[in-house]
Design a protein around this motif. Sequence first.
Motif, PDB file in Angstrom:
ATOM      1  N   TYR A  50     -21.233 -37.618 -77.518  1.00  0.00           N
ATOM      2  CA  TYR A  50     -20.877 -37.944 -76.126  1.00  0.00           C
ATOM      3  C   TYR A  50     -19.519 -38.627 -76.102  1.00  0.00           C
ATOM      4  O   TYR A  50     -19.293 -39.619 -76.796  1.00  0.00           O
ATOM      5  N   LEU A  51     -18.598 -38.063 -75.308  1.00  0.00           N
ATOM      6  CA  LEU A  51     -17.257 -38.620 -75.186  1.00  0.00           C
ATOM      7  C   LEU A  51     -17.292 -39.867 -74.303  1.00  0.00           C
ATOM      8  O   LEU A  51     -17.637 -39.802 -73.131  1.00  0.00           O
ATOM      9  N   ILE A  52     -16.913 -41.016 -74.893  1.00  0.00           N
ATOM     10  CA  ILE A  52     -16.934 -42.277 -74.160  1.00  0.00           C
ATOM     11  C   ILE A  52     -15.599 -42.546 -73.482  1.00  0.00           C
ATOM     12  O   ILE A  52     -15.533 -42.893 -72.305  1.00  0.00           O
ATOM     13  N   HIS A  53     -14.509 -42.345 -74.247  1.00  0.00           N
ATOM     14  CA  HIS A  53     -13.201 -42.716 -73.680  1.00  0.00           C
ATOM     15  C   HIS A  53     -12.081 -42.017 -74.445  1.00  0.00           C
ATOM     16  O   HIS A  53     -12.196 -41.770 -75.643  1.00  0.00           O
ATOM     17  N   GLN A  54     -10.999 -41.702 -73.730  1.00  0.00           N
ATOM     18  CA  GLN A  54      -9.776 -41.164 -74.327  1.00  0.00           C
ATOM     19  C   GLN A  54      -8.607 -42.017 -73.865  1.00  0.00           C
ATOM     20  O   GLN A  54      -8.564 -42.449 -72.715  1.00  0.00           O
ATOM     21  N   TRP A  55      -7.664 -42.287 -74.763  1.00  0.00           N
ATOM     22  CA  TRP A  55      -6.506 -43.078 -74.370  1.00  0.00           C
ATOM     23  C   TRP A  55      -5.284 -42.633 -75.161  1.00  0.00           C
ATOM     24  O   TRP A  55      -5.360 -41.803 -76.046  1.00  0.00           O
ATOM     25  N   GLY A  56      -4.145 -43.215 -74.839  1.00  0.00           N
ATOM     26  CA  GLY A  56      -2.906 -42.860 -75.525  1.00  0.00           C
ATOM     27  C   GLY A  56      -2.150 -41.772 -74.784  1.00  0.00           C
ATOM     28  O   GLY A  56      -2.591 -41.246 -73.759  1.00  0.00           O
ATOM     29  N   ASN A  57      -0.994 -41.421 -75.303  1.00  0.00           N
ATOM     30  CA  ASN A  57      -0.193 -40.347 -74.718  1.00  0.00           C
ATOM     31  C   ASN A  57      -0.767 -38.991 -75.104  1.00  0.00           C
ATOM     32  O   ASN A  57      -1.451 -38.851 -76.115  1.00  0.00           O
ATOM     33  N   ASP A  58      -0.439 -37.986 -74.299  1.00  0.00           N
ATOM     34  CA  ASP A  58      -0.894 -36.640 -74.629  1.00  0.00           C
ATOM     35  C   ASP A  58      -0.226 -36.155 -75.902  1.00  0.00           C
ATOM     36  O   ASP A  58       0.880 -36.567 -76.242  1.00  0.00           O
ATOM     37  N   LEU A  59      -0.910 -35.267 -76.618  1.00  0.00           N
ATOM     38  CA  LEU A  59      -0.312 -34.662 -77.801  1.00  0.00           C
ATOM     39  C   LEU A  59       0.875 -33.801 -77.389  1.00  0.00           C
ATOM     40  O   LEU A  59       0.969 -33.352 -76.257  1.00  0.00           O
ATOM     41  N   HIS A  60       1.763 -33.570 -78.331  1.00  0.00           N
ATOM     42  CA  HIS A  60       2.921 -32.719 -78.060  1.00  0.00           C
ATOM     43  C   HIS A  60       2.435 -31.336 -77.617  1.00  0.00           C
ATOM     44  O   HIS A  60       1.510 -30.778 -78.222  1.00  0.00           O
ATOM     45  N   PRO A  61       3.015 -30.781 -76.566  1.00  0.00           N
ATOM     46  CA  PRO A  61       2.526 -29.489 -76.049  1.00  0.00           C
ATOM     47  C   PRO A  61       2.598 -28.349 -77.062  1.00  0.00           C
ATOM     48  O   PRO A  61       1.877 -27.358 -76.930  1.00  0.00           O
ATOM     49  N   LEU A  62       3.465 -28.489 -78.063  1.00  0.00           N
ATOM     50  CA  LEU A  62       3.602 -27.439 -79.067  1.00  0.00           C
ATOM     51  C   LEU A  62       2.845 -27.750 -80.357  1.00  0.00           C
ATOM     52  O   LEU A  62       3.008 -27.049 -81.347  1.00  0.00           O
ATOM     53  N   ARG A  63       2.015 -28.821 -80.339  1.00  0.00           N
ATOM     54  CA  ARG A  63       1.339 -29.229 -81.573  1.00  0.00           C
ATOM     55  C   ARG A  63       0.447 -28.118 -82.131  1.00  0.00           C
ATOM     56  O   ARG A  63       0.420 -27.869 -83.334  1.00  0.00           O
ATOM     57  N   LYS A  64      -0.281 -27.432 -81.251  1.00  0.00           N
ATOM     58  CA  LYS A  64      -1.176 -26.369 -81.716  1.00  0.00           C
ATOM     59  C   LYS A  64      -0.384 -25.268 -82.414  1.00  0.00           C
ATOM     60  O   LYS A  64      -0.788 -24.760 -83.472  1.00  0.00           O
ATOM     61  N   LEU A  65       0.774 -24.905 -81.831  1.00  0.00           N
ATOM     62  CA  LEU A  65       1.616 -23.873 -82.431  1.00  0.00           C
ATOM     63  C   LEU A  65       2.212 -24.358 -83.753  1.00  0.00           C
ATOM     64  O   LEU A  65       2.244 -23.617 -84.742  1.00  0.00           O
ATOM     65  N   LEU A  66       2.655 -25.619 -83.769  1.00  0.00           N
ATOM     66  CA  LEU A  66       3.269 -26.168 -84.975  1.00  0.00           C
ATOM     67  C   LEU A  66       2.264 -26.305 -86.116  1.00  0.00           C
ATOM     68  O   LEU A  66       2.632 -26.223 -87.295  1.00  0.00           O
ATOM     69  N   MET A  67       1.000 -26.508 -85.794  1.00  0.00           N
ATOM     70  CA  MET A  67      -0.027 -26.673 -86.820  1.00  0.00           C
ATOM     71  C   MET A  67      -0.696 -25.354 -87.204  1.00  0.00           C
ATOM     72  O   MET A  67      -1.527 -25.323 -88.095  1.00  0.00           O
ATOM     73  N   TRP A  68      -0.315 -24.265 -86.528  1.00  0.00           N
ATOM     74  CA  TRP A  68      -0.910 -22.953 -86.816  1.00  0.00           C
ATOM     75  C   TRP A  68      -0.744 -22.532 -88.279  1.00  0.00           C
ATOM     76  O   TRP A  68      -1.698 -22.018 -88.892  1.00  0.00           O
TER      77      TRP A  68
END
Length: 240
Positions: free
Chosen positions: A147-165
């Motif tokens: 169960y997700l309780i909380h999320q915080w911080g800045n969003d991940l870089h929009p290209l992170r998924k592509l960069l980690m591919w």
Amino acid sequence: MFLPKTNIEQKLSKVRNSKVLSDEARMKEVYDILSNLDQEFDRIERNISSTNNTIYHNFNLDLLESSKIYHIEEIKQICIDYRLRFLDTKYFKGTIPAEALSKIKRLEKEHDLEIKAFKIIAPSKLFKLEDKDDPLLFAPIGNGYYYLIHQWGNDLHPLRKLLMWPFKSIVNLAFLVLLISFVTTILIPDGLFSKSSSNAQFWILFFFMFKCIASVVIFYGFAMGKNFNPAIWNSKYFNS
């Protein structure tokens, strides 16, 4: 004749003064409330930072938000795609915000239980990993659900998924090395190594560039102890 304006603070003070409770008793009551709140937050923080083998919590499922319930396979997929880790909160070296502590306290009160086990999704750099962005705090429900309780911080870089591919598998990494080698070979000026260019010369240069780039990638991987995303998403070790 104009009527005087109403001073809300004075009206509020008048209502307070009409109460039987003295200022000393009022301050004591406030102090007790804040003291109990601090104790509750201290207890929650100890639970977050300590080791606990709790497999699940007896949540009242009717009170949980279905949109915040995730299966371990869904969590695993996100961690692999974005090269994140899903570990016990005792390894987390970031700061748990007060808002998250408040949500935990409210959740405990609603479900009449004490939450003792927590998991968190975050980039590797936010963990104290043995040998050694955006955290998401979870509590286990059971049967592989969290169960997700909380999320915080800045969003991940929009290209992170592509960069980690490239780090998802050896096939992806090999494809990237081939692509870089091909582009690099094309960028080599004609006649740099001989007066005439040919297909044979192009492929010889391509093979040479591929060996150079692959060697650097392999050396970096071994030297830094890196591994592919599926192998590290729930690993507590730095060299993995």
